[in-house]
Write an enzyme that holds these catalytic residues in place. Sequence first.
Site: not given
Length: 255
Positions: A14-15, A41, A43, A56, A116, A118, A240
Amino acid sequence: MTRLEAIHPHTIAHRGLSAHFPENTLTAVRGAYRCGCPWVELDVQLLGDGTPVIWHDPGVRRCSSRRGKLFTFDMTTAKTLDVGAWFHPRFAGERMATLEEMLDLINELGLGLNLELKVNRGRDPRTLTETSLPMALDKLPTERLVVSSFNRQALHTARQLEPDPHRLNLGLLYDKLPKEWREIASHLNAYSFHLDWRRLKEKQAREIKATGYRLFCYTANDPIAFAPLWQWGVDAVISDDPDLFAHYLPGKAAT
């Protein structure tokens, strides 16, 4: 090979590897790679000058050395921000990554990307998608890219730009699955659903899988609490710290 079936992982960072590195940065993605995470992943949104960047929040205060709304920065001023020191002094001097820089790194490392779109309040989803999507499709092969969004207009624009579902894997992001999810997914020729694992019900998960869609859940960092969802058919967890799940994945015995 049909779309991502042969290579898609059970875990997505995540990120980037945001438990250990400043989120949405080149350093976080390099860290994910070094730790063996095959997918990340991230944004994307636009600066005021139209440059797509990996970020993000609607503002820069939480993750940088300055304050202000992201759209008030152009590329020159955005590159003056320190986006690492907030996380830990050893990351001081980290700079905001453009989408192009990030895609080049991901391609170099051979990673997969859940990108994503965003769309923060007041921003134009069509412009974001028209700017970001062609670059992502050009830089990464289909089997290493899923594009997702909470924003319906962004998803519609993405499908208009690339009507072929074998060229664009489109992910529908929701906090809570809407009643009309089947109609939405069919209309958009979607590939996957991305849902909050805490709000997902077993019946919903099984129905999604029975209909033929992939199912990703975000953002989980407790592999024991998450364990029942694998039995429901969930394909991947966005975490994360994906390494927490190493001994709790389907086919693995907990230790």
